[in-house]
Every structure is written in structure tokens, then in C-alpha cells.
Motif scaffolding. Structure first.
Motif, PDB file in Angstrom:
ATOM      1  N   MET A   1       0.880  -1.187   0.000  1.00  0.00           N
ATOM      2  CA  MET A   1       0.000   0.000   0.000  1.00  0.00           C
ATOM      3  C   MET A   1       0.920   1.241   0.000  1.00  0.00           C
ATOM      4  SD  MET A   1      -2.986   1.354   0.224  1.00  0.00           S
ATOM      5  CE  MET A   1      -3.124   2.464   1.634  1.00  0.00           C
ATOM      6  N   SER A   2       0.838   2.000  -1.084  1.00  0.00           N
ATOM      7  CA  SER A   2       1.756   3.159  -1.097  1.00  0.00           C
ATOM      8  C   SER A   2       1.222   4.203  -0.116  1.00  0.00           C
ATOM      9  CB  SER A   2       1.808   3.737  -2.512  1.00  0.00           C
ATOM     10  OG  SER A   2       0.526   4.170  -2.840  1.00  0.00           O
ATOM     11  N   GLU A   3       2.055   5.123   0.138  1.00  0.00           N
ATOM     12  CA  GLU A   3       1.821   6.112   1.203  1.00  0.00           C
ATOM     13  C   GLU A   3       0.676   7.065   0.827  1.00  0.00           C
ATOM     14  OE1 GLU A   3       4.852   9.732   2.451  1.00  0.00           O
ATOM     15  OE2 GLU A   3       4.531   8.998   0.421  1.00  0.00           O
ATOM     16  N   LYS A   4      -0.238   7.350   1.760  1.00  0.00           N
ATOM     17  CA  LYS A   4      -1.331   8.302   1.508  1.00  0.00           C
ATOM     18  C   LYS A   4      -1.068   9.557   2.320  1.00  0.00           C
ATOM     19  CE  LYS A   4      -5.216   5.952  -0.400  1.00  0.00           C
ATOM     20  NZ  LYS A   4      -6.522   6.354  -0.879  1.00  0.00           N
ATOM     21  N   LEU A   5      -1.252  10.713   1.692  1.00  0.00           N
ATOM     22  CA  LEU A   5      -1.034  11.981   2.401  1.00  0.00           C
ATOM     23  C   LEU A   5      -2.350  12.738   2.433  1.00  0.00           C
ATOM     24  CD1 LEU A   5       2.226  13.064   0.525  1.00  0.00           C
ATOM     25  CD2 LEU A   5       2.075  12.207   2.883  1.00  0.00           C
ATOM     26  N   LEU A   6      -2.607  13.422   3.535  1.00  0.00           N
ATOM     27  CA  LEU A   6      -3.804  14.279   3.622  1.00  0.00           C
ATOM     28  C   LEU A   6      -3.404  15.659   3.101  1.00  0.00           C
ATOM     29  CD1 LEU A   6      -6.737  14.422   4.606  1.00  0.00           C
ATOM     30  CD2 LEU A   6      -5.895  15.278   6.798  1.00  0.00           C
ATOM     31  N   MET A   7      -3.967  16.047   1.986  1.00  0.00           N
ATOM     32  CA  MET A   7      -3.514  17.292   1.360  1.00  0.00           C
ATOM     33  C   MET A   7      -4.664  18.090   0.794  1.00  0.00           C
ATOM     34  SD  MET A   7      -0.116  16.353  -0.826  1.00  0.00           S
ATOM     35  CE  MET A   7       0.605  17.969  -1.123  1.00  0.00           C
ATOM     36  N   LYS A   8      -4.413  19.382   0.659  1.00  0.00           N
ATOM     37  CA  LYS A   8      -5.367  20.286  -0.006  1.00  0.00           C
ATOM     38  C   LYS A   8      -5.287  20.038  -1.515  1.00  0.00           C
ATOM     39  CE  LYS A   8      -6.494  24.754   1.746  1.00  0.00           C
ATOM     40  NZ  LYS A   8      -6.446  26.133   1.994  1.00  0.00           N
ATOM     41  N   GLY A   9      -6.453  20.167  -2.176  1.00  0.00           N
ATOM     42  CA  GLY A   9      -6.499  19.893  -3.616  1.00  0.00           C
ATOM     43  C   GLY A   9      -5.451  20.682  -4.392  1.00  0.00           C
ATOM     44  N   ASN A  10      -5.388  21.984  -4.140  1.00  0.00           N
ATOM     45  CA  ASN A  10      -4.418  22.826  -4.861  1.00  0.00           C
ATOM     46  C   ASN A  10      -2.999  22.294  -4.692  1.00  0.00           C
ATOM     47  OD1 ASN A  10      -6.161  24.680  -6.000  1.00  0.00           O
ATOM     48  ND2 ASN A  10      -6.155  26.030  -4.217  1.00  0.00           N
ATOM     49  N   GLU A  11      -2.666  21.884  -3.471  1.00  0.00           N
ATOM     50  CA  GLU A  11      -1.285  21.447  -3.216  1.00  0.00           C
ATOM     51  C   GLU A  11      -1.034  20.057  -3.788  1.00  0.00           C
ATOM     52  OE1 GLU A  11      -1.033  22.037   0.998  1.00  0.00           O
ATOM     53  OE2 GLU A  11      -0.558  24.183   0.785  1.00  0.00           O
ATOM     54  N   ALA A  12      -2.070  19.209  -3.732  1.00  0.00           N
ATOM     55  CA  ALA A  12      -1.903  17.862  -4.295  1.00  0.00           C
ATOM     56  C   ALA A  12      -1.631  17.971  -5.793  1.00  0.00           C
ATOM     57  CB  ALA A  12      -3.164  17.041  -4.047  1.00  0.00           C
ATOM     58  N   LEU A  13      -2.334  18.890  -6.429  1.00  0.00           N
ATOM     59  CA  LEU A  13      -2.142  19.081  -7.880  1.00  0.00           C
ATOM     60  C   LEU A  13      -0.709  19.540  -8.153  1.00  0.00           C
ATOM     61  CD1 LEU A  13      -4.732  20.691 -10.274  1.00  0.00           C
ATOM     62  CD2 LEU A  13      -2.300  20.910 -10.672  1.00  0.00           C
ATOM     63  N   ALA A  14      -0.250  20.495  -7.339  1.00  0.00           N
ATOM     64  CA  ALA A  14       1.121  21.010  -7.531  1.00  0.00           C
ATOM     65  C   ALA A  14       2.134  19.883  -7.331  1.00  0.00           C
ATOM     66  CB  ALA A  14       1.377  22.148  -6.553  1.00  0.00           C
ATOM     67  N   GLU A  15       1.951  19.098  -6.289  1.00  0.00           N
ATOM     68  CA  GLU A  15       2.893  17.994  -6.010  1.00  0.00           C
ATOM     69  C   GLU A  15       2.905  16.999  -7.167  1.00  0.00           C
ATOM     70  OE1 GLU A  15       5.165  17.655  -3.715  1.00  0.00           O
ATOM     71  OE2 GLU A  15       5.736  15.675  -4.521  1.00  0.00           O
ATOM     72  N   ALA A  16       1.727  16.696  -7.676  1.00  0.00           N
ATOM     73  CA  ALA A  16       1.644  15.733  -8.779  1.00  0.00           C
ATOM     74  C   ALA A  16       2.369  16.278 -10.007  1.00  0.00           C
ATOM     75  CB  ALA A  16       0.181  15.455  -9.121  1.00  0.00           C
ATOM     76  N   ALA A  17       2.266  17.592 -10.221  1.00  0.00           N
ATOM     77  CA  ALA A  17       2.944  18.203 -11.386  1.00  0.00           C
ATOM     78  C   ALA A  17       4.451  18.033 -11.243  1.00  0.00           C
ATOM     79  CB  ALA A  17       2.586  19.689 -11.489  1.00  0.00           C
ATOM     80  N   ILE A  18       4.954  18.316 -10.049  1.00  0.00           N
ATOM     81  CA  ILE A  18       6.412  18.200  -9.824  1.00  0.00           C
ATOM     82  C   ILE A  18       6.848  16.748 -10.053  1.00  0.00           C
ATOM     83  CG2 ILE A  18       8.250  18.416  -8.112  1.00  0.00           C
ATOM     84  CD1 ILE A  18       6.548  20.670  -6.792  1.00  0.00           C
ATOM     85  N   ARG A  19       6.035  15.801  -9.526  1.00  0.00           N
ATOM     86  CA  ARG A  19       6.392  14.391  -9.709  1.00  0.00           C
ATOM     87  C   ARG A  19       6.293  13.960 -11.171  1.00  0.00           C
ATOM     88  NH1 ARG A  19       5.026  10.903  -4.429  1.00  0.00           N
ATOM     89  NH2 ARG A  19       5.332  12.513  -2.841  1.00  0.00           N
ATOM     90  N   ALA A  20       5.530  14.714 -11.958  1.00  0.00           N
ATOM     91  CA  ALA A  20       5.424  14.382 -13.390  1.00  0.00           C
ATOM     92  C   ALA A  20       6.588  15.028 -14.154  1.00  0.00           C
ATOM     93  CB  ALA A  20       4.093  14.885 -13.947  1.00  0.00           C
ATOM     94  N   GLY A  21       7.542  15.572 -13.429  1.00  0.00           N
ATOM     95  CA  GLY A  21       8.729  16.145 -14.077  1.00  0.00           C
ATOM     96  C   GLY A  21       8.536  17.586 -14.502  1.00  0.00           C
ATOM     97  N   CYS A  22       7.493  18.224 -13.978  1.00  0.00           N
ATOM     98  CA  CYS A  22       7.281  19.644 -14.309  1.00  0.00           C
ATOM     99  C   CYS A  22       7.985  20.471 -13.247  1.00  0.00           C
ATOM    100  CB  CYS A  22       5.782  19.951 -14.322  1.00  0.00           C
ATOM    101  SG  CYS A  22       5.457  21.718 -14.373  1.00  0.00           S
ATOM    102  N   LYS A  23       9.023  21.165 -13.644  1.00  0.00           N
ATOM    103  CA  LYS A  23       9.819  21.931 -12.670  1.00  0.00           C
ATOM    104  C   LYS A  23       9.674  23.441 -12.898  1.00  0.00           C
ATOM    105  CE  LYS A  23      11.414  18.324 -10.651  1.00  0.00           C
ATOM    106  NZ  LYS A  23      12.744  17.743 -10.694  1.00  0.00           N
ATOM    107  N   LEU A  24       8.635  23.816 -13.650  1.00  0.00           N
ATOM    108  CA  LEU A  24       8.497  25.237 -13.989  1.00  0.00           C
ATOM    109  C   LEU A  24       7.070  25.699 -13.759  1.00  0.00           C
ATOM    110  CD1 LEU A  24      10.416  24.855 -17.331  1.00  0.00           C
ATOM    111  CD2 LEU A  24      11.191  26.309 -15.455  1.00  0.00           C
ATOM    112  N   PHE A  25       6.927  26.729 -12.945  1.00  0.00           N
ATOM    113  CA  PHE A  25       5.588  27.298 -12.702  1.00  0.00           C
ATOM    114  C   PHE A  25       5.666  28.805 -12.906  1.00  0.00           C
ATOM    115  CE2 PHE A  25       1.376  27.499 -10.926  1.00  0.00           C
ATOM    116  CZ  PHE A  25       1.314  28.780 -10.394  1.00  0.00           C
ATOM    117  N   PHE A  26       4.771  29.325 -13.701  1.00  0.00           N
ATOM    118  CA  PHE A  26       4.624  30.775 -13.859  1.00  0.00           C
ATOM    119  C   PHE A  26       3.165  31.080 -13.551  1.00  0.00           C
ATOM    120  CE2 PHE A  26       8.686  31.347 -15.897  1.00  0.00           C
ATOM    121  CZ  PHE A  26       8.898  30.154 -16.579  1.00  0.00           C
ATOM    122  N   GLY A  27       2.916  32.011 -12.645  1.00  0.00           N
ATOM    123  CA  GLY A  27       1.518  32.251 -12.310  1.00  0.00           C
ATOM    124  C   GLY A  27       1.300  33.609 -11.678  1.00  0.00           C
ATOM    125  N   TYR A  28       0.123  33.774 -11.153  1.00  0.00           N
ATOM    126  CA  TYR A  28      -0.264  35.053 -10.554  1.00  0.00           C
ATOM    127  C   TYR A  28      -1.302  34.753  -9.490  1.00  0.00           C
ATOM    128  CZ  TYR A  28      -1.321  40.074 -10.483  1.00  0.00           C
ATOM    129  OH  TYR A  28      -1.464  41.389 -10.111  1.00  0.00           O
TER     130      TYR A  28
END
Lengths: 249, 70, 354
Positions: C1-28
Motif C-alpha cells: 500500500m503506497s503512502e497516503k497523504l492528507l492534502m489540499k487539492g491545490n497542493e496535491a495538484l502542484a505535487e503531482a505536477a512536480i512528480r510528473a517532471g514539471c519543474k516550472l511554474f509561472f503564475g499570478y
């Protein structure tokens, strides 16, 4: 021995610019600098909407066509994600000082390590001669048909002076390409700008006073005269910021 | 002998080279029209050419190549 | 059973992006998605990444255009008004065939609107993200888990089909916390980005990323090529979920957070002897038209439930060629429908027959 020929960083595609338009000279200067610095293979140019939107056909380095006014932001994206690339934008006055003012100011504020080549010909060329933010007071254009009026259409913007106030601006110089002597100085300025970028000193911008014979309604020769007599007094040539000088004293 | 060569079909007859030449030997063709329908620039008295490339420096269209025997 | 984290949706999305190899964020910054940018600002510098807050959403999307043109994975997130500001840039990115991931954590509109959750940007995402003939793949998560797992897929889809991929979430999903497992995504094979403008290194001709084609024949050709890719996507990449639709007389169609509320209403209806079912599109584009059309044969009526005034409703009608009635129930402006309210409309939709 060949002492003058087309720089490698320019393709063989003939320029579409009007006869006597000095865009062609500035393209060559940028390309000569890319050759001399040996960076064509690691350079990305960003050309937004304007007469120079077709620059992607003329430069041999990788090119991106950007929305009007947004080249500095596109260039920021390129540079921030690839810090080893040399990145330049090539923008007109409508692009840089009207719709793209925020993007221009903020690359200066952030000190982005990119080089802006800014062509100031006091008019919108591509769309047929409308008033630009750099159009002079009294200057007739298709959207200031009675001459630019201070009350109605405000005052022309001096970009180099504005950019020099931003701490992230490392180099800001205004040059012209109206005669051989000034073309040589313009090249030196462009080379210095690219060099400072390589030394990661921050933003470098070279403003080039340029002609628009077609939309000024003048011959190429008379256009150069008009530039000297009207634009130069309002847009004095010179270095407005040079971080390397400040470092010395 | 110093030499300038013109890619006549790229020339738009703007005349900036004519203004720049210190020896006043660059001139626009009187009759000849190039592919674009302009009177292209050229040099008749090539022997007077200094190979200084001032014409080429002012040319917006990369028409001119300059050779100098050094 | 892989590890489960309790996270906010916005942050879970950001974490998933980083794990998908996305190392660049530009925003406002804009509520209700700003935690995503803040998470990136904290995480990326520690993980060989780069996060930059732009001077506007207009600048942010153009920074994305620049970074993505060099072949790097990059992401921006915003909320409703921000998407409107980004639309020209998005159209350029589409017209230049450049991949990237966009996130819209929707809020009530129009105008400044509100900051509560809404789904009133459906039409914008599906039809109006930017000028010109274009589509963008639109994924609609309905949980913090899907905020993460759909992000990995979004990057793959964007790279495979060379286009933007939008995650259409809402303020609720962005702000709520749920357990999330990041191990779920298995990356797909990505074609090499030979088109990227990252410096030809004297090893190839120069690359040009551009959407300008003065010759109409050329411009038309680029659009036709793109529409061939769209057809392939419509064929291969549709995703949806169903609940009790096999014998359903009334099928509720809902996506995102609303689908979870509708599911409760469907269960309540079943307890009262009403054969209700739920159809949940996960890809809003490509829309699961074939699957809905198949249901139209067996079910009597459809009820689209959205946090807007009825936008996906028209796509449901189109999907089934209006073979059966498709009514709508929705709250908007940030109001969230309740199961009881939905149940009333389920009964109306079923009762409406006899």
C-alpha cells in the motif's frame, strides 16, 4: 579577401522590409554580434507582432513568434527555463511601449538576463502608419491626422530613460543607424548588451532610432534627415545606464 | 584591386549606399530594372573603390559584398 | 500500500505536477487557487525547479509559451477571470502546437464574481479558450486524488498531442483536504520534442515556434492537421465514470465536485424506488458523446446538474441528438446544490413523463 558579407546568423531569405527601412541594418548588426560571440547555436530570438514579426524567417538561430507586446514575457519563460541560452527580443515601439509596457518594465525590474533590441521609428509600420507611444508631438499619422496633440493623445515616451530607473536594468543605450558612424556605434552597443547578458548582469536594452520611409511619406534619404532633425532632439542618443561603469567607480 | 559585388535582385533602389560612398562611385542604374522592378545600385569605376565597406554598412538588404586586397 | 497523504487539492495538484517532471511554474495570485502557486514557490527551488510570479496572467501565460517552446514541461494555474486574461496566449500556444498544462480553479462569475466554487467556465473551456478553430483537452477531477492523478495524465496528453491540456477544477476541490496517493500514475511514452526552440547547437536547422501564416492555404493546412489530431483524441482519450446507469430510467449527468453530490441524490432516489443513475464525464473535451448516446436507448430522460445555468446540458443534448429530454438543474454564483434539491429535480424529470 572578403571584408564584408552576410553574417551566418542571417538566413538567405530576402527581407520584406520597405526600401530604405533601417530594420534591415539592425537585423544585420544583431546577426553579426551573434556570429562574433559564437552563440547562434545557443540563442533563441523572440519577435512579436510588428513589421519584424517575420524575423523568424531571417535569423538562423531558433526563433519564437510572440503575441503583440509579450516578447519580454516569452523571453523570460525561455531564459528562466534554460539559463544557458542567449535570449533576445526584437520589438517595435508600439509593441514595447504601448501594449507591452508592463512586460517591458517588469523584465527591467526583475533584471532578466535577456537583451531587448527596441526599434523606435515613432509609428506603427505593419498596420500602415498609425500613432505610436513614441510618435512626436505634432507628428501626423493615420490616427493623429491633425498632428499628435498633447491634450488629446498625450506625450511621447522616452524608453531608455524610463528603463534606466529600474534597478534590474544593467545596460540601456539609445543609438541610431542613420549614418555609417552611428551604425558602427549601434553595433558596439548591441555587442555590449549581449555580452552583459552572458555575464548575467541583468537586463540589457538597446533602443535604435529607425526610419519608416513608407509611413512617414518620405524618401529613404529624407527619412534619415527627418530622423536627425526631429527624433534625435527628443530622443537624445547615449548611454542611460551602464552597470559596468557603476561597478568601476 | 578592391571590389564590391551587388546581388542586384535583392536591391530595392533605396540609395543609402549611394549617400554613404566616400568616393561617390556608387550609383543607381539609370535604365536597368531588377527582378523587383527597382533600379539597382552598382559601381562603374571599380578601380576607385577603397574597399571601405561604408556602402555595405548602410545597405539594409545585404546586397553588397566587399573584397579588399590586403 | 503506497503512502497516503492528507492534502489540499491545490497542493496535491502542484505535487503531482512536480512528480510528473514539471519543474516550472509561472503564475499570478488569484483566489481560490493561490495555494498552488505558494506550494510551487516553496517546493520548486528545493527540487531543481523554478517558480516565478509574473506581473499579470497575461505575462504568466506568455512565460509558459516561452518555456514550453523550449520543450520543457511547465504549468500555470489561475481562476476564472485569470483564464479570460490568458486567452490570447492560450490561442497562440494552440496555434504553435506547444504542449503545456493549464489549471482553472473555478470561482463564481461573471466579472469579479465571487470566490466560492462554480462551474460557470465550462463553455469557456470547451469552446472559448481562445480565438480560432481550436480545442483543448479538458479534464474534470472530482476529488483531491483526481486533482493529483489527472495532472500526471494531463502532462502526458499535452506532450503526446502537442497542445495545452486544462484541468478544470473548482474552488471546493482546490480548498478541501482529502487523502491522496501519488503512486497511481504510470507515465505514457512521449515523442521526442525535435521541434523545440532550445538552441540548434549547430546540429540542426533552426526551429521556429510560430502561429502566423500569412498564406491562407498554409494556415488552413495547420488547422486541418490539428483537427486530425483532435479526431484521434476523440477516438482514443475519452474518460468517464458511471454509477447504476445499466437499468436507469433517469440518468443524472454531472462532473467534478457536483457529481459527488449527485451520486448521493441518485442513491436517495433509488431508496425511494426511482431507477436513477449517474454518468460522470472526466474528459469534458473529448466529450463522451458515444457513451451517452448508447444510454439514450435505454433511459427515459437525462438531468444535467452543474454549478452554472446550464452549459454542459447542451453537449448532452447534442450527444444524444435530442433523442430524449435533457433538463437542467444548477446553482451558480458560488452556491452549491444539495442532494435534496437534486432529488426534487430527478423526480420532476422522471415524473414529467406520465
Amino acid at each position: 579577401m572578403i571584408v564584408f558579407e552576410k553574417p551566418h546568423a542571417l538566413t538567405d531569405v530576402p527581407f520584406h522590409y520597405c526600401p530604405g527601412c533601417t530594420h534591415g541594418i539592425v537585423h544585420r548588426l544583431v546577426a553579426e554580434v551573434l556570429d562574433e560571440l559564437g552563440v547562434e547555436g545557443t540563442t533563441v530570438g523572440v519577435a512579436p507582432v510588428g513589421c519584424s514579426v517575420f524575423a523568424y524567417n531571417y535569423f538562423n538561430c531558433d526563433m519564437i513568434e510572440a503575441p503583440h507586446g509579450r516578447a519580454p514575457a516569452v523571453a523570460t519563460g525561455v531564459k528562466r527555463s534554460n539559463p544557458d541560452l542567449t535570449v533576445f527580443t526584437y520589438q517595435g515601439d508600439g509593441d514595447l511601449a504601448a501594449i507591452g509596457t508592463a512586460e517591458t518594465v517588469h523584465v527591467g525590474a526583475r533584471g532578466e538576463n535577456i537583451t531587448i533590441i527596441f526599434i523606435n521609428n515613432a509609428i506603427y509600420g505593419m498596420t500602415g502608419g498609425q500613432m505610436a507611444p513614441t510618435t512626436l508631438l505634432g507628428q501626423v499619422t493615420t490616427t493623429s491626422p491633425y498632428g499628435r496633440d498633447k491634450q488629446l493623445q498625450g506625450n511621447p515616451i522616452r524608453v531608455c530613460e524610463m528603463m534606466a530607473t529600474l534597478d534590474g536594468t544593467a545596460y540601456a543605450e539609445r543609438v541610431a543607424v542613420d549614418c555609417v558612424q552611428n551604425v558602427r556605434k549601434a553595433k558596439a552597443a548591441i555587442k555590449k548588451a549581449f555580452t552583459l547578458q552572458q555575464e548575467k548582469k541583468g537586463l540589457s536594452i538597446v533602443e535604435v532610432l529607425s526610419t519608416c520611409p513608407t509611413n512617414w511619406g518620405l524618401s529613404p534619404e529624407k527619412a534619415l534627415d527627418w530622423l536627425r532633425e526631429n527624433m534625435m532632439p527628443h530622443y537624445p542618443l547615449g548611454v542611460y545606464k551602464d552597470i559596468t561603469k557603476e561597478e568601476q567607480n | 584591386m578592391n571590389r564590391v559585388t551587388f546581388k542586384t535582385d535583392l536591391c530595392k533602389g533605396c540609395g543609402l549606399c549611394v549617400l554613404a560612398c566616400p568616393k561617390k562611385i556608387v550609383a543607381l542604374e539609370e535604365t536597368l530594372l531588377n527582378a523587383k522592378g527597382y533600379h539597382p545600385a552598382g559601381v562603374k569605376e571599380m578601380d576607385k573603390c577603397l574597399g571601405c565597406a561604408m556602402c555595405a554598412t548602410m545597405c539594409p538588404d545585404l546586397v553588397i559584398t566587399v573584397e579588399k586586397n590586403v | 500500500m503506497s503512502e497516503k497523504l492528507l492534502m489540499k487539492g491545490n497542493e496535491a495538484l502542484a505535487e503531482a505536477a512536480i512528480r510528473a517532471g514539471c519543474k516550472l511554474f509561472f503564475g499570478y495570485p488569484i483566489t481560490p487557487q493561490t495555494e498552488l502557486a505558494e506550494y510551487m514557490a516553496k517546493q520548486l527551488p528545493k527540487r531543481e525547479g523554478m517558480c516565478l510570479q509574473a506581473e499579470s496572467e497575461v505575462a504568466a501565460i506568455n512565460m509558459i509559451y516561452g518555456a514550453a517552446s523550449t520543450g520543457k514541461r511547465c504549468i500555470t494555474s489561475t481562476s476564472s477571470p485569470g483564464v479570460s486574461l490568458m486567452s490570447e496566449g492560450i490561442s497562440y500556444i494552440i496555434g504553435s502546437d506547444v504542449p503545456c498544462v493549464l489549471v482553472n480553479v473555478q470561482r463564481g462569475g461573471p466579472g469579479l464574481g465571487g470566490i466560492q466554487p462554480a462551474q460557470s467556465d465550462y463553455n469557456q473551456a470547451i469552446r472559448g479558450l481562445g480565438h480560432g478553430d481550436q480545442h483543448v483537452i479538458v479534464l474534470a477531477p472530482n476529488s483531491v486524488q483526481e486533482m493529483a492523478s489527472l495532472t500526471g495524465e494531463a502532462f502526458d496528453l499535452a506532450d503526446i498531442y502537442r497542445m495545452p491540456c486544462m484541468i478544470l477544477a473548482d474552488g471546493a476541490l482546490g480548498q478541501m483536504m482529502e487523502p491522496v496517493d501519488f503512486g497511481a500514475h504510470t507515465p505514457r511514452e512521449i515523442p521526442e520534442k525535435t521541434w523545440a526552440t532550445n538552441g540548434h547547437k549547430n546540429a540542426r536547422k533552426h526551429n521556429v515556434v510560430n502561429s502566423l501564416y500569412i498564406a491562407p492555404e498554409e494556415l488552413e493546412k495547420t488547422v486541418l492537421d490539428r483537427f486530425e489530431r483532435y479526431a484521434e483524441i476523440e477516438e482514443k482519450e475519452v474518460k468517464y465514470d458511471t454509477y447504476l446507469t445499466e437499468d436507469a430510467e433517469i440518468v443524472v449527468v454531472a462532473y467534478g465536485i457536483t457529481a459527488r453530490i449527485a451520486k448521493t441524490a441518485v442513491r436517495m432516489a433509488r431508496e425511494q424506488g426511482i431507477k436513477a443513475g449517474l454518468f460522470r464525464p472526466i474528459t469534458l473535451w473529448p466529450f463522451p458523446s458515444k457513451e451517452l448516446k448508447a444510454l439514450a436507448g435505454t433511459t427515459k430522460a437525462f438531468l444535467s446538474v452543474e454549478m452554472n445555468m446550464g452549459q454542459m446540458q447542451s453537449d448532452v443534448k447534442l450527444a444524444i441528438d435530442c433523442a430524449k429530454p435533457v433538463t437542467h438543474f444548477g446553482r451558480t454564483g458560488g452556491m452549491i446544490p444539495t442532494p435534496d434539491e437534486i432529488l426534487i429535480h430527478i423526480k420532476k424529470a422522471v415524473g414529467g413523463d406520465n
